[in-house]
Design a protein around this motif. Structure first.
Motif, short mmCIF file in Angstrom:
data_model
loop_
_atom_site.label_atom_id
_atom_site.label_comp_id
_atom_site.label_asym_id
_atom_site.label_seq_id
_atom_site.Cartn_x
_atom_site.Cartn_y
_atom_site.Cartn_z
N VAL A 31 0.88 -1.18 0.00
CA VAL A 31 0.00 0.00 0.00
C VAL A 31 0.91 1.23 0.00
CG1 VAL A 31 -1.66 1.30 1.40
CG2 VAL A 31 -1.90 -1.18 1.15
N ASN A 32 0.49 2.28 -0.68
CA ASN A 32 1.28 3.51 -0.73
C ASN A 32 1.02 4.40 0.49
OD1 ASN A 32 2.56 3.01 -3.20
ND2 ASN A 32 0.80 3.76 -4.34
N TYR A 33 2.10 4.96 1.02
CA TYR A 33 2.04 5.90 2.14
C TYR A 33 2.85 7.14 1.76
CZ TYR A 33 0.33 1.83 4.64
OH TYR A 33 -0.41 0.75 5.02
N PRO A 34 2.56 8.27 2.38
CA PRO A 34 3.34 9.48 2.06
C PRO A 34 4.83 9.23 2.29
CG PRO A 34 1.46 10.03 3.44
CD PRO A 34 1.54 8.52 3.41
N VAL A 35 5.65 9.66 1.36
CA VAL A 35 7.09 9.46 1.50
C VAL A 35 7.62 10.22 2.72
CG1 VAL A 35 7.95 11.33 0.03
CG2 VAL A 35 9.22 9.18 0.15
N THR A 36 6.91 11.28 3.11
CA THR A 36 7.34 12.03 4.31
C THR A 36 7.27 11.16 5.56
OG1 THR A 36 5.09 12.92 4.46
CG2 THR A 36 6.77 14.32 3.42
N LEU A 37 6.32 10.23 5.61
CA LEU A 37 6.23 9.31 6.74
C LEU A 37 7.45 8.39 6.77
CD1 LEU A 37 4.50 8.38 9.13
CD2 LEU A 37 3.34 6.80 7.57
N LEU A 38 7.86 7.91 5.61
CA LEU A 38 9.07 7.08 5.53
C LEU A 38 10.31 7.87 5.95
CD1 LEU A 38 10.68 4.55 4.77
CD2 LEU A 38 10.60 5.32 2.38
N ILE A 39 10.40 9.11 5.53
CA ILE A 39 11.56 9.93 5.90
C ILE A 39 11.58 10.17 7.41
CG2 ILE A 39 12.74 12.14 5.59
CD1 ILE A 39 11.42 12.25 2.74
N ARG A 40 10.42 10.48 8.00
CA ARG A 40 10.36 10.69 9.46
C ARG A 40 10.76 9.44 10.21
NH1 ARG A 40 5.42 13.28 8.67
NH2 ARG A 40 4.30 11.71 9.86
N LEU A 41 10.29 8.28 9.74
CA LEU A 41 10.63 7.02 10.39
C LEU A 41 12.12 6.72 10.22
CD1 LEU A 41 9.74 4.53 11.96
CD2 LEU A 41 9.17 3.44 9.77
N THR A 42 12.66 6.98 9.04
CA THR A 42 14.09 6.78 8.80
C THR A 42 14.91 7.67 9.72
OG1 THR A 42 13.66 6.19 6.49
CG2 THR A 42 15.91 6.90 7.03
N MET A 43 14.48 8.91 9.89
CA MET A 43 15.17 9.83 10.79
C MET A 43 15.18 9.30 12.23
SD MET A 43 14.61 13.99 11.10
CE MET A 43 13.62 13.94 9.63
N ALA A 44 14.03 8.79 12.67
CA ALA A 44 13.94 8.24 14.02
C ALA A 44 14.84 7.02 14.17
CB ALA A 44 12.49 7.88 14.34
N ALA A 45 14.86 6.16 13.15
CA ALA A 45 15.70 4.96 13.20
C ALA A 45 17.18 5.32 13.25
CB ALA A 45 15.42 4.07 12.00
N VAL A 46 17.59 6.31 12.46
CA VAL A 46 18.99 6.77 12.47
C VAL A 46 19.34 7.30 13.85
CG1 VAL A 46 20.54 8.56 11.56
CG2 VAL A 46 19.17 7.18 10.00
N ARG A 47 18.45 8.08 14.42
CA ARG A 47 18.67 8.64 15.76
C ARG A 47 18.84 7.51 16.79
NH1 ARG A 47 13.97 11.68 16.21
NH2 ARG A 47 14.76 13.06 14.62
N GLU A 48 18.03 6.49 16.69
CA GLU A 48 18.05 5.40 17.67
C GLU A 48 19.25 4.46 17.50
OE1 GLU A 48 16.15 5.14 20.25
OE2 GLU A 48 14.81 6.78 19.68
N LEU A 49 19.68 4.22 16.27
CA LEU A 49 20.65 3.14 16.02
C LEU A 49 22.09 3.61 15.77
CD1 LEU A 49 18.46 0.95 13.62
CD2 LEU A 49 18.81 0.64 16.08
N SER A 50 22.28 4.86 15.41
CA SER A 50 23.61 5.26 14.94
C SER A 50 24.70 5.15 16.00
CB SER A 50 23.60 6.64 14.30
OG SER A 50 23.09 7.59 15.18
N ALA A 51 24.40 5.42 17.26
CA ALA A 51 25.44 5.36 18.31
C ALA A 51 26.00 3.95 18.47
CB ALA A 51 24.88 5.86 19.64
N ARG A 52 25.17 2.94 18.29
CA ARG A 52 25.67 1.56 18.50
C ARG A 52 26.00 0.81 17.21
NH1 ARG A 52 20.25 -0.83 21.49
NH2 ARG A 52 19.34 1.20 21.50
N HIS A 53 25.77 1.43 16.05
CA HIS A 53 26.03 0.70 14.80
C HIS A 53 26.87 1.49 13.80
CE1 HIS A 53 23.60 -2.77 15.80
NE2 HIS A 53 22.69 -1.95 16.28
N GLY A 54 27.86 2.20 14.28
CA GLY A 54 28.85 2.80 13.39
C GLY A 54 28.48 4.12 12.76
#
Length: 197
Positions: free
Chosen positions: A61-84
């Motif tokens: 199903v299609n979702y706004p790409v802005t939702l994907l970008i916001r989720l990607t931003m949150a994931a980067v914030r959560e994971l970057s300190a422990r994954h390089g």
């Protein structure tokens, strides 16, 4: 922390350039959540899930790409300190998305041919982007039999994300020792030099 801030700014700039008509498949959102689940912890998962609210996402199903970008931003914030760092996390998210796509019926059909000819690789990469998003243009150019360049226009995810995705897709199509190097052409435009042995 500086690098993470740079990537967050980049993602915010990409989000500001998206229109309400730019969409991406739920598959990318679901694979991002899976990455956070496997690479993070429950608290990280809860914070990323909060970006989506209570909605249950369907892969095709299609979702706004802005939702994907916001989720990607949150994931980067959560994971970057422990994954390089953020760049490495973006590559991992792209790879995870490609794994999900190549495991789908569309990806399985492409992989079943086990064909690393330039025609098959070119048509597969084009088909993947056509099936998964409704925005942008892609152009492929072959420099040598196992060396090409993919140019993306109006792409809303950062270069490392596409690098990770392309490596995974090419490997699943049968290419070995894949190398992908991206370059920025403009705010939403990038090119990817790829090769394999």
């Amino acid at each position: 922390m500086g690098m993470q801030s740079d990537w967050e700014r980049t993602l915010e700039q990409l989000m500001a350039l998206a229109t309400s008509g730019d969409t991406a498949r739920g598959l990318f959102l679901n694979r991002t959540l899976e990455a956070v689940r496997s690479l993070g912890d429950e608290a990280a998962m809860a914070r990323c899930q909060a970006v989506l609210g209570q909605q249950r996402l369907m892969d095709f199903v299609n979702y706004p790409v802005t939702l994907l970008i916001r989720l990607t931003m949150a994931a980067v914030r959560e994971l970057s300190a422990r994954h390089g760092g953020a760049e490495q996390v973006l590559r991992m998210l792209g790879q995870k998305a490609a794994v999900g796509l190549m495991s789908s019926a569309v990806g399985s059909a492409m992989c079943s041919q086990s064909d690393t000819s330039t025609d098959h690789i070119a048509s597969s990469l084009q088909a993947i982007y056509k099936v998964t998003s409704n925005y942008g243009e892609r152009a492929m150019e072959w420099l040598e039999p196992r060396h090409g360049r993919l140019v993306m226009r109006r792409s809303f995810l950062p270069m490392p994300y596409h690098e990770g995705a392309m490596v995974e897709v090419l490997e699943r199509l049968g290419a070995r020792n894949v190398r992908v190097r991206g370059g920025v052409l403009g705010p939403l435009d990038s090119e990817y030099d790829f090769s394999w042995e």
